[in-house]
Design a protein around this motif. Sequence first.
Motif, PDB file in Angstrom:
ATOM      1  N   VAL A 324     -26.928 110.078  -6.008  1.00  0.00           N
ATOM      2  CA  VAL A 324     -26.092 108.877  -5.503  1.00  0.00           C
ATOM      3  C   VAL A 324     -24.816 109.262  -6.060  1.00  0.00           C
ATOM      4  O   VAL A 324     -24.347 110.139  -6.931  1.00  0.00           O
ATOM      5  CB  VAL A 324     -26.240 107.415  -6.659  1.00  0.00           C
ATOM      6  N   PHE A 325     -23.418 109.298  -5.221  1.00  0.00           N
ATOM      7  CA  PHE A 325     -21.859 109.978  -5.268  1.00  0.00           C
ATOM      8  C   PHE A 325     -21.149 109.893  -4.526  1.00  0.00           C
ATOM      9  O   PHE A 325     -21.150 108.836  -3.731  1.00  0.00           O
ATOM     10  CB  PHE A 325     -22.259 111.577  -5.057  1.00  0.00           C
ATOM     11  N   GLY A 326     -19.809 109.229  -5.212  1.00  0.00           N
ATOM     12  CA  GLY A 326     -18.852 108.898  -4.311  1.00  0.00           C
ATOM     13  C   GLY A 326     -17.584 109.509  -3.832  1.00  0.00           C
ATOM     14  O   GLY A 326     -17.625 111.228  -3.725  1.00  0.00           O
ATOM     15  N   VAL A 327     -17.095 108.928  -2.756  1.00  0.00           N
ATOM     16  CA  VAL A 327     -15.865 109.965  -1.846  1.00  0.00           C
ATOM     17  C   VAL A 327     -14.693 109.247  -2.018  1.00  0.00           C
ATOM     18  O   VAL A 327     -14.614 108.532  -1.869  1.00  0.00           O
ATOM     19  CB  VAL A 327     -16.510 110.394  -0.418  1.00  0.00           C
ATOM     20  N   VAL A 328     -13.742 110.017  -2.960  1.00  0.00           N
ATOM     21  CA  VAL A 328     -11.964 109.453  -2.341  1.00  0.00           C
ATOM     22  C   VAL A 328     -11.461 109.620  -1.532  1.00  0.00           C
ATOM     23  O   VAL A 328     -11.382 111.164  -1.054  1.00  0.00           O
ATOM     24  CB  VAL A 328     -11.526 109.632  -3.596  1.00  0.00           C
ATOM     25  N   PHE A 329     -11.150 109.151  -0.532  1.00  0.00           N
ATOM     26  CA  PHE A 329     -10.349 109.728   0.551  1.00  0.00           C
ATOM     27  C   PHE A 329      -9.198 109.963   0.508  1.00  0.00           C
ATOM     28  O   PHE A 329      -8.643 109.543  -0.666  1.00  0.00           O
ATOM     29  CB  PHE A 329     -10.438 108.690   2.292  1.00  0.00           C
ATOM     30  N   LYS A 330      -7.939 111.015   1.077  1.00  0.00           N
ATOM     31  CA  LYS A 330      -6.746 110.742   0.671  1.00  0.00           C
ATOM     32  C   LYS A 330      -6.269 109.751   1.413  1.00  0.00           C
ATOM     33  O   LYS A 330      -6.222 108.836   1.742  1.00  0.00           O
ATOM     34  CB  LYS A 330      -5.897 112.146   2.466  1.00  0.00           C
ATOM     35  N   LYS A 331      -4.827 109.656  -0.116  1.00  0.00           N
ATOM     36  CA  LYS A 331      -3.788 108.663   0.245  1.00  0.00           C
ATOM     37  C   LYS A 331      -3.622 108.191   1.661  1.00  0.00           C
ATOM     38  O   LYS A 331      -3.297 107.026   1.331  1.00  0.00           O
ATOM     39  CB  LYS A 331      -2.861 108.869  -0.323  1.00  0.00           C
ATOM     40  N   ASN A 332      -3.697 108.955   2.112  1.00  0.00           N
ATOM     41  CA  ASN A 332      -3.465 108.125   4.358  1.00  0.00           C
ATOM     42  C   ASN A 332      -4.463 107.511   4.690  1.00  0.00           C
ATOM     43  O   ASN A 332      -3.921 106.877   5.787  1.00  0.00           O
ATOM     44  CB  ASN A 332      -1.961 109.928   4.693  1.00  0.00           C
ATOM     45  N   ILE A 333      -5.086 107.608   4.039  1.00  0.00           N
ATOM     46  CA  ILE A 333      -6.419 106.924   4.915  1.00  0.00           C
ATOM     47  C   ILE A 333      -7.108 105.763   3.615  1.00  0.00           C
ATOM     48  O   ILE A 333      -6.962 105.133   3.227  1.00  0.00           O
ATOM     49  CB  ILE A 333      -7.796 108.071   4.989  1.00  0.00           C
ATOM     50  N   ILE A 334      -6.222 104.070   4.885  1.00  0.00           N
ATOM     51  CA  ILE A 334      -5.772 103.030   4.323  1.00  0.00           C
ATOM     52  C   ILE A 334      -7.209 102.302   3.939  1.00  0.00           C
ATOM     53  O   ILE A 334      -8.244 102.937   5.085  1.00  0.00           O
ATOM     54  CB  ILE A 334      -4.879 102.060   5.545  1.00  0.00           C
ATOM     55  N   LEU A 335      -7.392 101.735   3.631  1.00  0.00           N
ATOM     56  CA  LEU A 335      -8.627 100.951   3.677  1.00  0.00           C
ATOM     57  C   LEU A 335      -9.311 100.260   5.003  1.00  0.00           C
ATOM     58  O   LEU A 335     -10.822 100.667   5.231  1.00  0.00           O
ATOM     59  CB  LEU A 335      -8.368  99.778   2.502  1.00  0.00           C
ATOM     60  N   GLN A 336      -8.686  99.669   6.172  1.00  0.00           N
ATOM     61  CA  GLN A 336      -9.065  98.959   6.923  1.00  0.00           C
ATOM     62  C   GLN A 336     -10.013 100.365   7.944  1.00  0.00           C
ATOM     63  O   GLN A 336     -10.706 100.730   8.228  1.00  0.00           O
ATOM     64  CB  GLN A 336      -8.395  98.972   8.423  1.00  0.00           C
TER      65      GLN A 336
END
Length: 407
Positions: A324-336
């Motif tokens: 199990v692990f997490g991925v954080v996306f770049k700031k310009n990638i909005i939640l939607q």
Amino acid sequence: MSHISSEELAVSYGWKILSTFLVQIGRQTYSLPEKGVFVNDPLARGSTVIYPSVEAMRRSEKGKYEHETLYGAMGSPNQHQLEQVIAQIEGGSHCQVVSSGLAACTIPLLGFLSSGDHCLIIDSIYGPTKRFAETVLKKFGVEISYYPADCNLGEIETYIQNNTKLIFTESPGSHSFEIQNIAGTAEIAHRYGAKLILDNTWGIGIFKPFEHGVDISVQALTKYANGHSDLVLGAITVKCDDDWHILRDYAVAMGEVAAPDVCWLTLRGLRTMAARLEKQSVTGLKIAHWCSRQPYVERVLHPALPSCYGHEFWKRDFTGASSVFGVVFKKNIILQKVIEMINHLKIFSIGASWGGYESLVLLTDGEIRRKYKSRTLTGSACRFHIGLENENDLIEDLKQAFDKTLK
Ligand SMILES: *Cc1c(COP(=O)(O)O)cnc(C)c1O
């Protein structure tokens, strides 16, 4: 066969050394009766236990702390066998199995705290444990405060009060995956006369809590122990007799019990846990690496990667990793966009929980109620659980969803 890196070997190492142990524990392999027995202990359902005499019934009551079957609401032979197996995996002396992983968190909190006590909880704790602290514990006059998941030992110490009785931590943290310096946290707790509880669900079999000073270790057996997404169950393990007596008395007083069927299934799941996790953790690491190379990704929160907070403690203390692990996306990638990406996945199913044989994805938003701003969750994020599917199929699935939605 594909090339295996030393890192991949490391994540599967703990599972390799556990495999023989998991097949044999809690099972009679010596002095078998002449007429033979089934490999697995039979499933035994029951409420009343009947005795040949009043004296025999009275004598049996001494077995309350010895995992003897006295009454159905105090546990069945299947539950007691599972308790012995979990105590051995965790490296403690006694274990109490309870109805869910959440109950494994709440029972020791209630059992070891009284009104007027202070309980210090890590901010990255499993959400429902936080909800329990905020509602039930506060209602009964327990003082609650939180410490940031990414603070050093000196900072943790500043949150200690003269009525601090418990520190409750989790490593890695829920959704943000910070790995804690457990031995250091235990040393602080003990110096101030408090106990340390660890939610060790991620570390089952690969982190030995009692070797690092933990007093009470909790497990959601719902996850890898059972491994088949078909039940919920929890376990609380302690290492000293005084704690065992408090815990056992409290669990009995609360009427905490698990169905024999559920314990039996969990024992069956445990037999294959090392093999499942050895495969799932290696695939998980490969996918974590793949994610970290994608242009949309800011950071991968996998304890075996240096991009995860506390990676050095993972290297020091764990013999493997889970999947199990997490991925954080770049700031310009909005939640939607992340929501659309998740909706485009075909092999990954959308769902809470983890530890089964199937791959899952969960949007991290809405799951986290933090007091302190996370320095790790800096953008939209999701959590992946890697199952037993073929790694190329999983990567293909991620690739099509990423490229269709995140561009
Ligand atoms: C899932 C989980 C729990 C709760 O387990 P349930 O059996 O679902 O109640 C507790 N702690 C952690 C870390 C978990 O992942």
